[in-house]
Design an enzyme around this catalytic site. Structure first.
Site, PDB file in Angstrom:
ATOM      1  N   ASP A   7       0.839  -1.314   0.150  1.00 58.96           N
ATOM      2  CA  ASP A   7      -0.051  -0.003   0.042  1.00 58.96           C
ATOM      3  C   ASP A   7       0.888   1.336   0.070  1.00 58.96           C
ATOM      4  O   ASP A   7       1.942   1.221   0.795  1.00 58.96           O
ATOM      5  CB  ASP A   7      -0.931  -0.077   1.275  1.00 58.96           C
ATOM      6  CG  ASP A   7      -1.863   1.233   1.327  1.00 58.96           C
ATOM      7  OD1 ASP A   7      -2.609   1.194   0.451  1.00 58.96           O
ATOM      8  OD2 ASP A   7      -1.846   1.906   2.295  1.00 58.96           O
ATOM      9  N   GLU A  40       1.125  -0.799  -5.047  1.00 63.21           N
ATOM     10  CA  GLU A  40       0.181   0.479  -5.311  1.00 63.21           C
ATOM     11  C   GLU A  40       0.911   1.536  -5.943  1.00 63.21           C
ATOM     12  O   GLU A  40       1.374   2.625  -5.007  1.00 63.21           O
ATOM     13  CB  GLU A  40      -0.813   0.849  -4.190  1.00 63.21           C
ATOM     14  CG  GLU A  40      -1.628   1.827  -4.494  1.00 63.21           C
ATOM     15  CD  GLU A  40      -2.293   2.711  -3.742  1.00 63.21           C
ATOM     16  OE1 GLU A  40      -3.180   3.368  -3.629  1.00 63.21           O
ATOM     17  OE2 GLU A  40      -1.536   2.570  -2.279  1.00 63.21           O
TER      18      GLU A  40
HETATM   19  C1  NOJ Z   1      -4.211   3.197  -0.726  1.00 63.42           C
HETATM   20  C2  NOJ Z   1      -5.435   2.401  -0.250  1.00 63.42           C
HETATM   21  O1  NOJ Z   1      -5.723   1.541  -1.388  1.00 63.42           O
HETATM   22  C3  NOJ Z   1      -6.594   3.163   0.188  1.00 63.42           C
HETATM   23  O2  NOJ Z   1      -7.673   2.538   0.110  1.00 63.42           O
HETATM   24  C4  NOJ Z   1      -5.979   3.689   1.564  1.00 63.42           C
HETATM   25  O3  NOJ Z   1      -7.028   4.732   1.803  1.00 63.42           O
HETATM   26  C5  NOJ Z   1      -4.960   4.496   1.349  1.00 63.42           C
HETATM   27  N1  NOJ Z   1      -3.770   3.533   0.648  1.00 63.42           N
HETATM   28  C6  NOJ Z   1      -4.169   4.816   2.704  1.00 63.42           C
HETATM   29  O4  NOJ Z   1      -3.686   3.416   3.398  1.00 63.42           O
END
Ligand code: NOJ
Length: 565
Positions: free
Chosen positions: A231, A291
């Protein structure tokens, strides 16, 4: 037998490297040098919304276990489950208060072990979400960190004095609104949070943080997990001198003046940490998915690593913002395909408006959903699906601010309604709550669940679900789709995007009509050495052959032709 198993068998008979995937042993590769994650179709599950086994309106691990046969029949090889660890749920699990346990709302560690064992029986791998940038403010590390300036964990987070009384240390902004700094009156310093104030950023410059986080991955690898989706990797490091970010024109969705996130995003140190994390992953033949919010396709290269020694699968999220046109898609895929690593295609996720809603024209919505499936499931690379994409689930956005669950939706209402709309319950059946729960679901299902659900679509050979199943079966059975190279053809066509996936003496010609008009397309594949190939239609929707070299497509139709020399 699936294609990877066939290849391993053939490779084994030919004396080619064929080894089990246990720790410390060399990873399995097929005859083309591809690893398991290059063959696999991944499927993202938002556990709150997949299947509720205990009737509390919220999905859980046992719910996922009960649906593994569905996933197997669909053709999924690996599931990525978004966070189910203990959490105050301020950001619905992305605020983790213990990385090595299960939140009781989702079940127990025994439930996890059962999910793991049942997945293994079906050859489905488990990928967990690893929230690397921040913890919850209720994590014991942060509680200690906040307790005093000299606490053991003080330096596990980013604490600084204000610039002057009442002024935060610099001008950095939280992506969820407001400043990125929160003042703690008891220790009289500010801590940094790129996301909500309840999500303090970890200090990755502290080796103790790195060790604790790497140990977390080991803990899960030993429990049978095959990798992680990382993430928010872009924000792992910050400039140690906390320089102000330069101003940029305009304002953001919260009405704040824009800045360029030069000193708190994509710092070079990220890559060194990822290289070390990758070494741990390699010990377990695991995959790291990123991500990665690149602003240009060329930035993917940095995440693969100079020696392909960082993330195996950095997601190309730019695809989700492209104009819907053959030309834009052709150019984009060419760039991703030549970006130097193994491409990863994603057409939506739990933070992005569902693709069905994004591309709908009000008239050909289902055709467009099938076209998109035929697109991202036939490219060279790994595809990551999002639960419900295979049904044509649409966004069900809150109708008023009071209904909003996602805090960012409340902060940015009505400019942005938050992410509830793309996180609604999986649509299993027609009728009450789409079969997701016996109770009141945590988010409402849209009226379209009556037609777009598993039971109804399984009975219809032309449904979106049936098209997905056929495409996924092809991905497993056609060597050209897994191993073949990618070459676009008819590059000047403004309406139809077409490409060849070629492997040895076979090829698949994929023809996608991105327009709302009927198109007739002629192919001359002589230059590709395919003039004398035998051809047959492998799969088509709203399209047919009209003569030897011509394919006719209805609005948003697609056609896949198999060619054999
Ligand atoms: C990316 C995640 O996909 C999202 O849902 C989240 O709010 C943020 N990172 C913070 O962790």
């Amino acid at each position: 037998m699936s294609l990877p198993s066939k290849i391993f068998l053939i490779a084994g008979l030919a004396g080619v490297l064929i080894l089990p995937a246990a720790r410390g042993q060399k990873p399995e590769v097929d005859a083309q040098g591809h690893r398991w994650w290059q063959h696999a179709v991944f499927y993202e599950i938002y556990p709150r919304s997949f299947a509720d086994s205990n009737g509390d309106g919220i999905g859980d691990l046992d719910g996922i276990t009960s649906k593994l046969d569905y996933l197997k029949a669909l053709g999924v090889d690996a599931i990525w489950i978004t966070p189910f660890f203990p959490s105050p749920q301020v950001d619905f699990g992305y605020d983790v208060s213990d990385y090595q346990a299960i939140d009781p709302m989702y079940g127990t560690m025994a439930d996890f072990d059962k999910l793991s064992a049942e997945s293994k029986k079906r050859n489905i791998r488990l990928i967990l979400d690893f929230v690397v940038n921040h913890t919850s403010d209720r994590h014991k590390w942060f509680l200690d960190s906040k307790s005093s300036r000299t606490a053991e964990h003080r330096d596990w987070y980013i604490w600084r004095d204000g610039k002057s009384p009442g002024q935060p240390p610099n001008n950095w902004l939280s992506t969820f609104g407001l400043s990125a700094w929160k003042y703690d009156p008891s220790t009289k310093q500010y801590y940094y949070h790129y996301f909500y104030p309840e999500q303090p950023d970890l200090n990755w410059r502290n080796p103790a943080v790195e060790k604790a986080m790497f140990d977390t991955t080991r803990f899960w690898y030993k429990r049978g997990v095959s990798g992680f989706r990382l993430d928010a990797v872009d924000t792992m490091f910050e400039d140690p001198n906390l320089k102000d970010n330069p101003p940029a024109p305009g304002t953001d969705k919260f009405g704040r003046p824009n800045t360029v996130e030069k000193y708190n995003k994509k710092l070079p140190e990220i890559h060194l940490a990822l290289q070390r994390l990758r070494k741990v992953a390699d010990e377990y033949n695991a995959v790291l998915i990123g991500e990665t919010w690149t602003s240009d396709v060329s930035q993917l290269r940095e995440y693969y690593g100079a020696h392909n020694n960082e993330l195996q699968l950095p997601m190309d999220l730019l695809l989700n913002g492209l104009p819907f046109s053959a030309d834009a898609y052709r150019k984009h895929v060419a760039a991703v395909d030549s970006s130097g690593g193994w491409p990863v295609y994603v057409i939506t996720n739990h933070d992005i408006v569902r693709s069905y809603t994004r591309y709908a024209d009000g008239k050909h919505n289902d055709e467009i959903a099938k076209l998109m499936a035929a697109f991202y499931l036939t490219l060279r690379g790994t595809a990551i699906m999002y639960y419900g994409e295979e049904l044509g689930m649409e966004n069900n956005d809150p109708k008023s601010r009071d209904e909003v669950q996602d805090p960012v939706g409340k902060l940015s209402w009505p400019t942005d309604k938050g992410r509830d709309g793309e996180r609604t319950p999986m649509q299993w059946t027609p009728g009450r709550n789409a079969g997701f729960t016996q109770a009141k679901p945590w988010l409402p299902v849209p009226p379209s669940a009556e037609t777009h659900n598993v039971v109804t679509e399984e009975a219809n050979p032309d449904s979106i679900l049936s098209v997905y199943k056929k495409l996924l079966a092809m991905r497993h059975d056609e060597p050209a789709l897994v191993e073949g190279d990618y070459r676009s053809v008819n590059n000047d066509d403004p309406n139809v995007f077409a490409y060849l996936r070629r492997f040895k003496n076979e090829a698949l010609l994929v023809v996608l009509n991105f327009s709302n008009a009927r198109q007739s397309v002629k192919f001359d594949l002589g230059a590709q050495g395919l003039a004398s190939a035998k051809t047959r239609t492998a799969l088509a929707s709203g399209a047919s052959r009209a003569g030897k070299d011509t394919i006719t497509l209805e609005p948003f139709g697609f056609h896949i032709e198999k060619m054999t020399l």
